[in-house]
Design an enzyme around this catalytic site. Structure first.
Site, PDB file in Angstrom:
ATOM      1  N   THR A  34       2.186 -73.701  58.653  1.00 23.34           N
ATOM      2  CA  THR A  34       2.662 -72.999  59.843  1.00 23.34           C
ATOM      3  C   THR A  34       1.535 -73.041  60.877  1.00 23.34           C
ATOM      4  O   THR A  34       0.486 -73.647  60.628  1.00 23.34           O
ATOM      5  CB  THR A  34       2.945 -71.518  59.511  1.00 23.34           C
ATOM      6  OG1 THR A  34       1.695 -70.875  59.203  1.00 23.34           O
ATOM      7  CG2 THR A  34       3.908 -71.373  58.338  1.00 23.34           C
ATOM      8  N   ASP A  56       7.560 -75.297  51.676  1.00 20.78           N
ATOM      9  CA  ASP A  56       7.836 -73.882  51.908  1.00 20.78           C
ATOM     10  C   ASP A  56       7.933 -73.190  50.542  1.00 20.78           C
ATOM     11  O   ASP A  56       8.680 -73.676  49.671  1.00 20.78           O
ATOM     12  CB  ASP A  56       9.172 -73.783  52.673  1.00 20.78           C
ATOM     13  CG  ASP A  56       9.509 -72.372  53.115  1.00 20.78           C
ATOM     14  OD1 ASP A  56       9.093 -71.401  52.451  1.00 20.78           O
ATOM     15  OD2 ASP A  56      10.219 -72.256  54.139  1.00 20.78           O
ATOM     16  N   SER A  80       0.877 -63.284  57.969  1.00 21.38           N
ATOM     17  CA  SER A  80      -0.199 -62.315  57.733  1.00 21.38           C
ATOM     18  C   SER A  80      -0.575 -61.445  58.939  1.00 21.38           C
ATOM     19  O   SER A  80      -1.462 -60.607  58.806  1.00 21.38           O
ATOM     20  CB  SER A  80      -1.451 -63.061  57.271  1.00 21.38           C
ATOM     21  OG  SER A  80      -1.975 -63.855  58.338  1.00 21.38           O
ATOM     22  N   ASN A  82       0.014 -58.591  61.754  1.00 21.28           N
ATOM     23  CA  ASN A  82       0.819 -57.442  62.165  1.00 21.28           C
ATOM     24  C   ASN A  82       1.451 -57.610  63.541  1.00 21.28           C
ATOM     25  O   ASN A  82       2.638 -57.300  63.722  1.00 21.28           O
ATOM     26  CB  ASN A  82      -0.057 -56.186  62.180  1.00 21.28           C
ATOM     27  CG  ASN A  82      -0.208 -55.587  60.804  1.00 21.28           C
ATOM     28  OD1 ASN A  82       0.778 -55.214  60.184  1.00 21.28           O
ATOM     29  ND2 ASN A  82      -1.426 -55.523  60.305  1.00 21.28           N
ATOM     30  N   THR A 119      -2.543 -56.574  50.087  1.00 18.27           N
ATOM     31  CA  THR A 119      -3.344 -55.917  51.121  1.00 18.27           C
ATOM     32  C   THR A 119      -3.383 -54.395  50.953  1.00 18.27           C
ATOM     33  O   THR A 119      -2.455 -53.804  50.384  1.00 18.27           O
ATOM     34  CB  THR A 119      -2.749 -56.261  52.511  1.00 18.27           C
ATOM     35  OG1 THR A 119      -3.325 -55.426  53.498  1.00 18.27           O
ATOM     36  CG2 THR A 119      -1.236 -56.040  52.545  1.00 18.27           C
ATOM     37  N   ASP A 120      -4.406 -53.780  51.527  1.00 17.47           N
ATOM     38  CA  ASP A 120      -4.477 -52.308  51.533  1.00 17.47           C
ATOM     39  C   ASP A 120      -3.409 -51.694  52.423  1.00 17.47           C
ATOM     40  O   ASP A 120      -3.124 -50.503  52.321  1.00 17.47           O
ATOM     41  CB  ASP A 120      -5.878 -51.829  51.965  1.00 17.47           C
ATOM     42  CG  ASP A 120      -6.333 -52.326  53.333  1.00 17.47           C
ATOM     43  OD1 ASP A 120      -5.573 -53.061  54.000  1.00 17.47           O
ATOM     44  OD2 ASP A 120      -7.461 -51.975  53.743  1.00 17.47           O
ATOM     45  N   GLU A 121      -2.817 -52.512  53.303  1.00 17.54           N
ATOM     46  CA  GLU A 121      -1.854 -51.953  54.260  1.00 17.54           C
ATOM     47  C   GLU A 121      -0.577 -51.445  53.595  1.00 17.54           C
ATOM     48  O   GLU A 121       0.210 -50.733  54.216  1.00 17.54           O
ATOM     49  CB  GLU A 121      -1.486 -52.997  55.314  1.00 17.54           C
ATOM     50  CG  GLU A 121      -2.671 -53.374  56.155  1.00 17.54           C
ATOM     51  CD  GLU A 121      -2.278 -54.172  57.375  1.00 17.54           C
ATOM     52  OE1 GLU A 121      -1.114 -54.087  57.802  1.00 17.54           O
ATOM     53  OE2 GLU A 121      -3.146 -54.874  57.896  1.00 17.54           O
ATOM     54  N   TYR A 146       5.084 -56.430  58.700  1.00 17.54           N
ATOM     55  CA  TYR A 146       4.169 -57.174  57.816  1.00 17.54           C
ATOM     56  C   TYR A 146       3.889 -56.380  56.539  1.00 17.54           C
ATOM     57  O   TYR A 146       4.092 -56.876  55.422  1.00 17.54           O
ATOM     58  CB  TYR A 146       2.851 -57.485  58.551  1.00 17.54           C
ATOM     59  CG  TYR A 146       1.732 -57.866  57.606  1.00 17.54           C
ATOM     60  CD1 TYR A 146       1.782 -59.044  56.854  1.00 17.54           C
ATOM     61  CD2 TYR A 146       0.617 -57.024  57.421  1.00 17.54           C
ATOM     62  CE1 TYR A 146       0.766 -59.379  55.969  1.00 17.54           C
ATOM     63  CE2 TYR A 146      -0.396 -57.364  56.535  1.00 17.54           C
ATOM     64  CZ  TYR A 146      -0.323 -58.533  55.811  1.00 17.54           C
ATOM     65  OH  TYR A 146      -1.329 -58.865  54.925  1.00 17.54           O
ATOM     66  N   LYS A 150       4.861 -57.044  52.529  1.00 21.60           N
ATOM     67  CA  LYS A 150       3.841 -57.179  51.485  1.00 21.60           C
ATOM     68  C   LYS A 150       4.076 -56.125  50.402  1.00 21.60           C
ATOM     69  O   LYS A 150       3.951 -56.407  49.211  1.00 21.60           O
ATOM     70  CB  LYS A 150       2.428 -57.029  52.072  1.00 21.60           C
ATOM     71  CG  LYS A 150       1.970 -58.173  52.944  1.00 21.60           C
ATOM     72  CD  LYS A 150       1.901 -59.512  52.228  1.00 21.60           C
ATOM     73  CE  LYS A 150       0.763 -59.606  51.225  1.00 21.60           C
ATOM     74  NZ  LYS A 150       0.642 -60.981  50.663  1.00 21.60           N
ATOM     75  N   ARG A 210     -11.358 -49.846  60.270  1.00 17.85           N
ATOM     76  CA  ARG A 210     -11.005 -50.851  59.266  1.00 17.85           C
ATOM     77  C   ARG A 210     -12.155 -50.964  58.281  1.00 17.85           C
ATOM     78  O   ARG A 210     -13.313 -50.693  58.611  1.00 17.85           O
ATOM     79  CB  ARG A 210     -10.728 -52.218  59.926  1.00 17.85           C
ATOM     80  CG  ARG A 210      -9.484 -52.207  60.841  1.00 17.85           C
ATOM     81  CD  ARG A 210      -8.218 -51.997  60.021  1.00 17.85           C
ATOM     82  NE  ARG A 210      -6.976 -51.972  60.784  1.00 17.85           N
ATOM     83  CZ  ARG A 210      -6.399 -50.878  61.265  1.00 17.85           C
ATOM     84  NH1 ARG A 210      -6.979 -49.699  61.129  1.00 17.85           N
ATOM     85  NH2 ARG A 210      -5.228 -50.940  61.891  1.00 17.85           N
ATOM     86  N   HIS A 277       0.236 -48.239  65.408  1.00 20.92           N
ATOM     87  CA  HIS A 277      -1.104 -48.642  64.945  1.00 20.92           C
ATOM     88  C   HIS A 277      -1.608 -47.785  63.775  1.00 20.92           C
ATOM     89  O   HIS A 277      -1.775 -46.571  63.917  1.00 20.92           O
ATOM     90  CB  HIS A 277      -2.056 -48.487  66.143  1.00 20.92           C
ATOM     91  CG  HIS A 277      -3.289 -49.306  66.061  1.00 20.92           C
ATOM     92  ND1 HIS A 277      -4.116 -49.490  67.137  1.00 20.92           N
ATOM     93  CD2 HIS A 277      -3.850 -49.987  65.037  1.00 20.92           C
ATOM     94  CE1 HIS A 277      -5.133 -50.262  66.789  1.00 20.92           C
ATOM     95  NE2 HIS A 277      -4.997 -50.570  65.503  1.00 20.92           N
TER      96      HIS A 277
END
Ligand code: NAD
Ligand code: TDX
Length: 335
Positions: A34, A56, A80, A82, A119-121, A146, A150, A210, A277
Site C-alpha cells: 500500500t 493482500d 496503521s 489513526n 498496540t497499546d491503543e 484504527y 486492532k 505518548r 484525540h
C-alpha cells in the site's frame, strides 16, 4: 518465517534484525505494498534468504499457500494511521479485521505458530497527569476506527487460541520511532518538515502524552516472545521512559535540528486537534521484563531521536517523493 507487512516500518526493521541475527531463518515477506509499504525498505538483504511476495492478507487462497509453507507467522500487516482511519475507515476493517481473520484460518488449518503484533491503543487512553498505566488485564476501550479494528483483531486471535487451540501469542506495544517510519507519523513528519523548509505541526495544545519506544527494542521483544513467550499469552511492550508530551517532543526535535528563533525558542505551529484525540498512553511492561528478561537497549530517548534525525537527514531520496502528497492530505484535514 512468514512476515506480514514486512515492507512497512516495524516489519521491515524486524526483517533486517532477523536477517542479521538468525542466519538459520529464511523469510518470506507478504505485503500488499500500500502507500505505507516500500520494497526499498528491504534493499540490501540477501535474496536467497528474504523473498518479497506482493499479496493482500485478505486473499484466502494466497494466504493458504504462504502459511502452509511456513513454521511461524509474524503478523505486522495493518492499516496503521489513526488520522487515515478518521478519513476513511473501510481499509482498516478490511485489513485489520478481515485480513487477520484470513491469516488465522490459514494458521489453524496448517497448525502454524502465530504471533500477532498489536498496540497499546486497544486500551483507550489514560488521564493526563495520573500515575496509572496499561497492564495486560486492562479492559479494552478503543477510541478510533484504527484502534477499534486492532482491538477486534486481538479478540479474534484470543478466540482462535481458546476455541481451536491455535498456538498464538499477542504483543501490545506503545508508540514506535526509528528509521523507515512513514512520514505521516508524528516524529518523522516533524523531522522532514524541518528538512524540507516547512513548519512543524502540533495538534491542539500538544499536552497529549505518548510512551515512546525505539523500533529495535519493540522487535527484540517480539523475538523474545516468539522464543520463550507462553502460548495463549499477551505481553505489553513499553520502554518506561520519562513521560513526554507531544509539545516536549516537537520542541526537542526543533532544538536538536536548530529550528529556533533568534531568542532560541523552537519554531512550530499549532494546528487543528485530532477529533477524539487519546490523551495519554503509558505501558506497564513488567510481565515482559520479569518473564522474558527483556529490557530496552535505547534507554535514552534523546539519543535514539538524534539517530533517527540523522537517518532522515541522510536518506532524503527515501522520503522526499511522498512529502507533497502527505502534506496535501493533512492540509485537507486542517492539520
Ligand atoms: P506501516 O503502516 O508502516 O506498515 C504496514 C504494512 O502493512 C505496509 O507495508 C503495508 O503495505 C502493509 N499492508 C497494509 N495492508 C495490507 C494488506 N491488506 N495485505 C498485506 N499487507 C498490507 O505500519 P507499522 O507502523 O509498521 O505497524 C506495523 C504493526 O505494528 C501494525 O499492526 C500496527 O498496528 C502495530 N503497531 C504499530 C505501532 C507504531 O507506533 N507504529 C505501535 C504498536 C503497534
Ligand atoms: O503532525 C502531527 N502532529 C501531532 O501533534 C501528527 C501526525 C501527530 N500529532 C500527535 C498526535 C498524537 O498524539 O502526535 C501523537 C502521535 O501521533 P501518531 O504518530 O499519529 O501516533 P498515534 O496516533 O499515537 O499512534 C501510533 O502509536 C500507536 C501509531 O501510529 C499506531 O500505529 C500505533 O498503534
Amino acid at each position: 518465517m512468514l512476515v506480514t507487512g514486512g515492507a512497512g516500518f516495524i516489519g521491515a526493521n524486524f526483517v533486517h534484525m532477523v536477517a542479521r541475527t538468525r542466519p538459520e531463518v529464511s523469510i518470506v515477506v507478504v505485503d500488499k505494498l500500500t502507500y505505507a509499504g516500500n520494497p526499498a525498505n528491504l534493499a540490501g538483504l540477501d535474496s536467497a534468504r528474504v523473498q518479497l511476495v506482493q499479496a493482500d492478507i485478505a486473499d484466502a487462497a494466497a494466504m493458504d499457500e504462504l502459511v502452509a509453507a511456513a513454521d511461524t507467522v509474524v503478523h505486522f500487516a495493518a492499516e496503521s494511521h489513526n488520522d487515515n482511519s478518521l478519513r476513511d475507515p473501510a481499509p482498516f476493517v478490511h485489513t485489520n479485521l478481515v485480513g487477520t481473520f484470513t491469516l488465522l484460518e490459514a494458521a489453524r488449518r496448517h497448525d502454524v505458530r502465530f504471533h500477532h503484533v498489536s498496540t497499546d491503543e486497544v486500551f483507550g487512553d489514560l488521564e493526563l497527569g495520573a500515575a496509572t498505566r496499561f497492564s495486560e488485564t486492562t479492559p479494552y476501550q478503543p477510541s478510533s476506527p484504527y484502534s477499534a479494528t486492532k482491538a477486534g483483531s486481538d479478540h479474534l486471535v484470543r478466540a482462535w487460541v481458546r476455541s481451536f487451540g491455535l498456538r498464538a501469542t499477542i504483543s501490545n506495544c506503545s508508540n514506535n520511532y526509528g528509521p523507515f517510519q512513514h512520514i505521516e507519523k508524528f516524529i518523522p513528519r516533524q523531522i522532514t518538515n524541518i528538512l524540507d523548509g516547512r513548519t512543524p505541526k502540533l495538534y491542539g495544545t500538544g499536552a497529549q502524552v505518548r510512551d515512546w519506544i525505539h523500533v529495535d527494542d519493540h522487535n527484540r521483544a517480539v523475538l523474545d516472545i516468539l522464543d520463550r513467550g507462553r502460548l495463549g499469552h499477551t505481553y505489553n511492550i513499553g520502554a518506561d521512559q520519562p513521560e513526554l508530551s507531544n509539545r516536549d517532543v516537537i520542541e526537542l526535535i526543533c532544538r536538536l535540528m536548530g529550528a529556533t528563533d533568534a531568542a532560541g525558542r523552537p519554531i512550530y505551529e499549532h494546528v487543528a486537534d485530532r477529533p477524539g484525540h487519546d490523551q495519554r498512553y503509558a505501558m506497564d511492561a513488567t510481565k515482559l521484563r520479569a518473564e522474558l528478561g527483556w529490557q530496552p537497549a535505547f534507554a535514552d530517548f534523546e539519543a535514539g531521536l538524534r539517530q533517527t534525525i540523522e537517518w532522515y537527514t541522510q536518506h532524503p531520496q527515501w522520503w522526499h517523493a511522498a512529502k507533497e502528497a502527505t502534506e496535501a492530505a493533512y492540509a485537507a484535514q486542517g492539520h
